[in-house]
Write a protein that holds these residues in place. Structure first.
Motif, mmCIF file in Angstrom:
data_model
loop_
_atom_site.group_PDB
_atom_site.id
_atom_site.type_symbol
_atom_site.label_atom_id
_atom_site.label_comp_id
_atom_site.label_asym_id
_atom_site.label_seq_id
_atom_site.Cartn_x
_atom_site.Cartn_y
_atom_site.Cartn_z
ATOM 1 N N PHE A 198 29.235 47.015 27.421
ATOM 2 C CA PHE A 198 30.725 47.337 27.870
ATOM 3 C C PHE A 198 30.511 47.923 29.209
ATOM 4 N N ALA A 199 29.436 49.034 29.549
ATOM 5 C CA ALA A 199 29.717 49.751 30.611
ATOM 6 C C ALA A 199 29.326 48.602 31.838
ATOM 7 N N ILE A 200 28.305 48.029 31.539
ATOM 8 C CA ILE A 200 28.159 46.766 32.585
ATOM 9 C C ILE A 200 28.980 45.899 32.733
ATOM 10 N N LEU A 201 29.915 45.359 31.623
ATOM 11 C CA LEU A 201 31.046 44.528 31.601
ATOM 12 C C LEU A 201 32.263 45.082 32.610
ATOM 13 N N ALA A 202 32.344 46.705 32.336
ATOM 14 C CA ALA A 202 33.370 47.330 33.126
ATOM 15 C C ALA A 202 33.045 47.553 34.586
ATOM 16 N N ASN A 203 31.783 47.723 34.853
ATOM 17 C CA ASN A 203 31.245 47.636 36.490
ATOM 18 C C ASN A 203 31.399 46.333 36.792
ATOM 19 N N ALA A 204 31.374 45.149 36.365
ATOM 20 C CA ALA A 204 31.603 43.904 36.902
ATOM 21 C C ALA A 204 33.226 43.647 37.153
ATOM 22 N N LEU A 205 33.973 44.311 36.024
ATOM 23 C CA LEU A 205 35.222 44.155 36.381
ATOM 24 C C LEU A 205 35.791 44.936 37.559
ATOM 25 N N PHE A 206 35.108 46.062 37.524
ATOM 26 C CA PHE A 206 35.591 46.954 38.828
ATOM 27 C C PHE A 206 35.309 46.360 40.120
ATOM 28 N N GLY A 207 33.951 45.585 40.031
ATOM 29 C CA GLY A 207 33.606 44.791 41.042
ATOM 30 C C GLY A 207 34.468 43.612 41.600
ATOM 31 N N VAL A 208 35.084 42.979 40.463
ATOM 32 C CA VAL A 208 36.051 42.206 41.044
ATOM 33 C C VAL A 208 37.206 42.559 41.599
ATOM 34 N N GLY A 209 37.488 43.768 41.124
ATOM 35 C CA GLY A 209 38.859 44.666 41.613
ATOM 36 C C GLY A 209 38.327 44.878 43.146
ATOM 37 N N MET A 210 37.409 45.383 43.392
ATOM 38 C CA MET A 210 36.954 45.728 44.698
ATOM 39 C C MET A 210 36.813 44.455 45.497
ATOM 40 N N ILE A 211 36.525 43.287 45.018
ATOM 41 C CA ILE A 211 36.494 42.105 45.742
ATOM 42 C C ILE A 211 38.144 41.504 46.216
ATOM 43 N N VAL A 212 38.797 41.865 45.076
ATOM 44 C CA VAL A 212 40.197 41.568 45.445
ATOM 45 C C VAL A 212 40.841 42.555 46.510
ATOM 46 N N ALA A 213 40.473 43.815 46.310
ATOM 47 C CA ALA A 213 40.988 44.455 47.431
ATOM 48 C C ALA A 213 40.559 44.423 48.858
ATOM 49 N N ASN A 214 39.278 43.970 48.722
ATOM 50 C CA ASN A 214 38.584 43.579 50.245
ATOM 51 C C ASN A 214 39.220 42.340 50.705
ATOM 52 N N MET A 215 39.462 41.278 50.058
ATOM 53 C CA MET A 215 40.110 40.282 50.333
ATOM 54 C C MET A 215 41.595 40.570 51.047
ATOM 55 N N LYS A 216 42.477 41.312 50.235
ATOM 56 C CA LYS A 216 43.619 41.835 50.656
ATOM 57 C C LYS A 216 43.804 42.673 51.693
ATOM 58 N N HIS A 217 42.301 43.465 51.844
ATOM 59 C CA HIS A 217 42.385 44.216 53.170
ATOM 60 C C HIS A 217 42.131 43.273 54.493
ATOM 61 N N ILE A 218 41.419 42.304 54.444
ATOM 62 C CA ILE A 218 40.818 41.489 55.418
ATOM 63 C C ILE A 218 42.111 40.478 55.850
ATOM 64 N N ILE A 244 43.010 51.805 49.643
ATOM 65 C CA ILE A 244 43.060 51.140 48.214
ATOM 66 C C ILE A 244 41.860 50.482 48.302
ATOM 67 N N LEU A 245 41.029 49.873 49.420
ATOM 68 C CA LEU A 245 39.614 49.477 49.419
ATOM 69 C C LEU A 245 38.479 50.405 48.931
ATOM 70 N N GLY A 246 39.014 51.534 49.681
ATOM 71 C CA GLY A 246 37.967 52.921 49.553
ATOM 72 C C GLY A 246 37.936 53.354 48.011
ATOM 73 N N VAL A 247 39.317 53.427 47.520
ATOM 74 C CA VAL A 247 39.160 53.965 45.996
ATOM 75 C C VAL A 247 38.456 52.767 45.285
ATOM 76 N N ALA A 248 38.756 51.508 45.242
ATOM 77 C CA ALA A 248 38.342 50.471 44.518
ATOM 78 C C ALA A 248 36.871 50.467 44.619
ATOM 79 N N THR A 249 36.141 50.752 45.950
ATOM 80 C CA THR A 249 34.750 50.765 45.986
ATOM 81 C C THR A 249 34.247 51.925 45.324
ATOM 82 N N PHE A 250 34.774 53.099 45.534
ATOM 83 C CA PHE A 250 34.395 54.313 44.820
ATOM 84 C C PHE A 250 34.423 54.003 43.246
ATOM 85 N N ALA A 251 35.403 53.517 42.780
ATOM 86 C CA ALA A 251 35.329 53.248 41.575
ATOM 87 C C ALA A 251 34.314 52.251 40.886
#
Lengths: 137, 64
Positions: A50-70, A19-26
């Motif tokens: 909007f592209a930058i906003l989407a990027n930031a939101l994907f970043g938040v998703g990646m951070i959450v995935a990393n927290m769950k992973h750890i 999941i973290l890999g997919v979130a990071t790739f996104a």
């Protein structure tokens, strides 16, 4: 020969890693989209926004995935991650500021960029993970 | 820290994976504890003690 089977714990860790890999790739994909979109795909400031906003939101998703992973790792694995993160942070601060000083004082004709620090952090993090895993392996 | 984890595991004919499954940790962690490369936390030590029906002192020896 001993049959090696995956435990429930290992399956959970593997799933969270995937999941973290997919979130990071996104996140990386959305970063490329936001960086190169204005040059090759559109000329609108709103679309860039909007592209930058989407990027930031994907970043938040990646951070959450990393927290769950750890948080799903066991105590040894968490220690290894903490060590790698701590060393990476230290290296980033020390050598990031050194790089900045080299530029601002003109000691070396270089242009310090955030990408240099990201690459430095990545290699330090990966190197520390390899060494720590070998140590406890 | 020395420990008897490997002996206790062998007495029950468990693999490292079996013990890892029961303690809900990775095989890497079991291996590191058995080799004395990593000292478990108190909760994990208690969990191991409960699993084997022993006290923590019966499994782990603080003497270097």
């Amino acid at each position: 020969m001993t049959k090696i089977t995956k435990t429930d714990f290992e399956r959970t860790v593997k799933r969270n890693t995937r999941i973290l890999g997919v979130a990071t790739f996104a996140w990386v994909l959305s970063m490329a989209f936001a960086a190169f979109g204005p040059e090759y795909l559109w000329q609108s400031r709103w679309l860039s926004f909007f592209a930058i906003l989407a990027n930031a939101l994907f970043g938040v998703g990646m951070i959450v995935a990393n927290m769950k992973h750890i948080s799903a790792l066991d105590e040894l694995q968490q220690r290894i991650q903490l060590t790698a993160m701590g060393i990476s942070l230290g290296v980033a601060v020390v050598f990031g500021l050194s790089l900045s000083l080299l530029e601002t004082t003109g000691a070396l004709p270089i242009k310090a960029e955030i990408a240099h620090i990201v690459v430095l952090i990545s290699f330090t993090y990966m190197g520390t993970l390899i060494v720590a895993n070998k140590r406890y392996g | 820290m020395k420990n008897r984890l490997k002996v206790l595991r062998a007495e029950r004919d468990w693999t490292q994976a079996d013990l890892a499954e029961k303690l809900e940790v990775s095989r890497q962690t079991i291996n590191a504890i058995e080799k004395g490369k990593f000292d478990p936390s108190l909760p994990l030590a208690f969990k191991a003690a409960r699993l084997f029906g022993l006290t923590i002192e019966d499994i782990f020896d603080d003497e270097q």
